[in-house]
Design an enzyme around this catalytic site. Structure first.
Site, short mmCIF file in Angstrom:
data_model
loop_
_atom_site.label_atom_id
_atom_site.label_comp_id
_atom_site.label_asym_id
_atom_site.label_seq_id
_atom_site.Cartn_x
_atom_site.Cartn_y
_atom_site.Cartn_z
N TRP A 138 36.77 51.42 52.68
CA TRP A 138 35.69 51.31 53.67
C TRP A 138 35.88 50.05 54.52
O TRP A 138 35.23 49.88 55.55
CB TRP A 138 34.33 51.28 52.98
N ASP A 139 36.79 49.18 54.10
CA ASP A 139 37.09 47.95 54.83
C ASP A 139 37.36 48.24 56.31
O ASP A 139 36.95 47.48 57.19
CB ASP A 139 38.33 47.26 54.24
N GLU B 22 30.64 45.46 43.37
CA GLU B 22 31.38 46.12 42.30
C GLU B 22 31.31 45.39 40.96
O GLU B 22 31.97 45.80 40.01
CB GLU B 22 32.83 46.32 42.74
N LYS C 80 28.91 40.40 43.46
CA LYS C 80 30.18 40.18 44.16
C LYS C 80 29.95 39.97 45.65
O LYS C 80 30.58 39.13 46.28
CB LYS C 80 31.09 41.39 43.93
N GLN C 81 29.05 40.76 46.22
CA GLN C 81 28.68 40.63 47.62
C GLN C 81 27.27 41.21 47.76
O GLN C 81 26.88 42.08 46.99
CB GLN C 81 29.66 41.33 48.54
#
Length: 721
Positions: A324-325, A466, A577-578
């Site tokens: 998805w980056d 994640e 993580k984000q």
């Protein structure tokens, strides 16, 4: 600033520097290894779409034969930075022209001194052409020997992908090598010619899989010897006869200066559309330009069958797989500066719809579920198992390929962003609308009715964070799916009005019955989300009940919290993580007020593993901080992202460029500090918030075919040209 420089050679930083000195042209990229080689280097040239089977990782970009291979023998001694004495050293990558230059003054073990200058570029004017110049200035009288080869003995960290087919010398003296991938059957041809000062002798060495031209020169002190190496390259993905095509591109070359001029002109056109200038902060100015450059050299200009991998074409990391980056982090740069590249990347998603449908069908769902890791065919290539953090002898299960369903909505979101920015109705009717509709179909099919709560949701998923797997009702997943469903309904209504024949076709082909569309509407209206009275969104069911953690208590550290807690242990803590929720609010900005974003920003920011978590988080964090008016804090996040590869912040830049972070850096400057907001109706506005030491920011973007140049000032003013 345009020049990325290295003024001394440090073997301990070898792999990091190989990555950041990568050159390319959108067709291929070559890592910044030395022409003559160096012990333990990671020599690699990757070509878009040239995948081959590999154990564990399913498939990977095959490291192609080495076109750089050039040995210089100085009075009987091979030039190498691993021997002799380095008297002077400098390497410069000119981001403005895509030219890499290295100059070394070297003393051989026997005392011979010479200056060697290597200059290389992958032609942007002709993507099938590579150029290398070797200039040797001896400080002695004697003999210099040049051995220039096409080295087919390359591998992917030990795995061999190529079978030698043929090699030889053509009638015009050019040397060729033909080879083919072992499983995927892609043929590659390289054709080489040396042009330059007259040699005393030139000999063709027919070494199997390493065809070589050996030239001998008379060395005279102070007199330069200049040799230009041109290489044509083509694959069976380009043509039925790769050797003929590669030779054709080589034959049209006349001289170095002409090709270099074409290279400079081509790059000037690119930068005219996407350059960013930051005055008052040289580090930031170079970093954002470096980030743009790394994406430009990976951008497929003439191929709609490929995507950009998470490590671009610059390293072995993630094996060339796309995530998805691309859609969420990289694509905005192309949408607003090079829309034709954005369209190519979205065409890749259209062409891989059959694989996305097959994945959904195999799991028992309808519609299109895109692969979490995608390669040439769009089939799922996420590894099922990887070595465990704490014990490399054990394997840990990778769940993203099974549970990360948000990828489909991410792709649909990117389609809508492209259409909104370009007004490309023809493409949307022909291709984009089908993506939006079929991903909406998947979102509705995958949704579950949660009777105890009276709403629809998604259980057993992984969101962008994640560190937590097997969660229920991840807010990012749920609300982006809700957006996807509504976008699908709006798309069909738009088609009914503007392309009724296409609407009828898709209704029939995708089985978009009235009952199905009503179900989409119901799922969207009754989507589960946990929102407190003050607007705080729970990242997923039960997140607030997890163990809170003060990340400062673990400083100083050199590992992510995922590594510290372990894959399973991380599920028990609120360390993330984000920040999923902030990413959601950034993407759906029109849906949230500043106060709603503020409460979530204040809650999730201290719980985010900014330094060693995801490289994707800091640039988005910077944008949201700018929107909140926390410009100093925004700069901290921005510069962390900007340094990700240039300073090897995470210690893994040797694996390749952090492409999502590079795209995020551009977004942080334009959407964050520049304050650009594009509205769904195609209107736009800017509200600059510059760091206090920035004197001026200038960026450019294209909307509906019109390029705008915006100059921002510290007092909040913006001048548009």
């Amino acid at each position: 600033m345009w020049i990325l420089s290295e003024t001394s050679f440090d073997p301990t930083k070898q792999h990091h520097k190989e990555t950041i000195f990568t050159i390319g042209n959108g067709y291929l990229s070559t890592r910044g290894t030395f022409e003559e080689g160096y012990p333990n280097d990671r020599r690699a040239t990757f070509i878009h779409g040239v995948f081959d089977d590999a154990p564990v990782v399913v498939t990977e970009l095959a490291n192609t034969p080495d076109w750089l291979a050039t040995q210089v023998v100085i009075d009987g001694e091979k030039f190498s930075l691993a021997t002799g004495t380095i008297l002077a050293y400098r390497r410069d990558l000119d981001l403005q022209t895509g030219v890499l230059r290295r100059e070394v003054r070297w003393q051989s073990p026997n005392g011979r001194v010479a200056t060697l200058i290597f200059t290389r570029f992958a032609s942007l004017a002709d993507e099938h052409l590579l150029a290398l110049r070797c200039e040797i200035i001896p400080e002695f009288d004697g003999q210099i020997e040049l051995r220039s080869a096409l080295n087919g003995q390359t591998d992917n960290e030990g795995l061999l992908h190529w079978r030698h087919i043929a090699q030889g010398q053509l009638a015009d003296g050019a040397v060729f090598l033909r080879t083919r991938t072992r499983k995927s059957g892609i043929e590659l041809a390289l054709v080489m010619r040396l042009v330059g000062d007259a040699a005393l002798t030139t000999t063709f060495w027919d070494v199997e899989n390493v065809p070589t031209l050996r030239q001998v020169y008379q060395a005279r002190s102070g007199t330069p010897i200049v040799v230009n190496k041109f290489v044509g390259v083509a694959t069976s993905r380009d043509t039925g006869n790769p050797l003929e095509l590669a030779h054709h591109h080589l034959q049209r070359v006349t001289d170095w200066d002409q090709e270099l001029t074409a290279q400079r002109r081509a790059w000037a056109c690119e930068w005219e559309r996407c350059n960013v200038v930051i005055e008052g902060d040289e580090e930031a100015d170079l970093a954002v330009r470096f980030s743009i450059f790394q994406l430009l050299i990976a951008a497929p200009r003439h191929d709609q069958r490929v995507n950009i991998g998470a490590k671009t074409l610059s390293g072995f990391g993630y094996r060339g797989h796309a995530f998805w980056d691309t859609e969420i982090f990289m694509l905005p740069l192309f949408i607003y500066t090079m829309p034709e590249v954005a369209r190519n990347l979205l065409d890749y998603r259209y062409l891989t719809l059959p694989a996305a449908r097959a994945k959904a069908r195999a799991a028992g769902y309808e519609g299109a579920w895109y692969a979490w890791e995608s390669a040439d065919t769009g089939e799922e290539v996420t590894p099922t198992w990887v070595p465990d953090f704490h014990d490399k002898k054990k394997l840990a299960r990778v769940w993203t390929g099974d549970l990360a369903i948000h990828i489909s909505s991410d792709v649909a979101y990117a389609v809508q962003q492209y259409w909104q920015a370009t007004g490309d109705d023809a493409w949307y009717i022909e291709r984009g609308a089908e993506i939006v509709l079929d991903t909406a179909k998947f979102c509705a099919s995958r949704a579950e009715w949660l009777a105890d709560r009276g709403c629809y949701g998604y259980t057993d998923v992984i969101g962008p964070d994640e560190y937590h797997d097997h969660v229920n009702n991840n807010a990012y997943t749920n609300l982006l799916a809700q957006w996807n469903l509504r976008a699908g309904l709006e798309t069909l209504a738009w088609l009914e009005q503007h392309a009724p024949q296409k609407a009828a076709e898709l209704r029939q082909r995708l089985d978009l019955t009235a009952e199905r569309l009503q179900h989409w509407q119901t799922v969207a209206e009754k989507m589960c989300v946990n929102i407190a009275a003050n607007g705080l969104i729970e990242q997923f069911d039960g997140f607030f009940k997890l163990k809170d953690v003060n990340l400062a208590d673990y400083e100083p550290r050199t590992k992510s919290m995922h590594e510290i807690f372990g894959i399973e242990g991380a599920n028990e803590y609120q360390a993330i993580k984000q920040p999923d929720v902030l990413m959601l609010q950034f993407l759906l900005r029109e849906h949230y007020s500043d106060s709603q974003i503020r409460v979530n920003y204040d809650y999730y920011t201290p719980r985010t593993d900014h330094t060693y978590g995801s490289s994707l988080g800091p640039p988005i964090q910077a944008i949201v901080a700018c929107q909140m008016g926390d410009v100093d804090e925004a700069y901290e996040h921005f510069i962390r992202a900007a340094r990700a590869d240039l300073r090897d912040v995470r210690g893994n830049a040797g694996d390749g460029i952090h492409a999502a972070s590079a795209g995020g850096v551009w977004q942080a400057v334009v959407f964050g500090f520049g304050g650009l907001r594009i509205h769904p109706d195609g209107t736009w506005e800017v509200h600059p918030r510059l760091p206090k030491h920035w004197q001026q920011l200038t960026f450019r973007f294209t909307l509906r075919g019109v390029m705008h140049i915006v100059t921002c000032y510290p007092d909040g003013r913006a001048i548009v040209a």
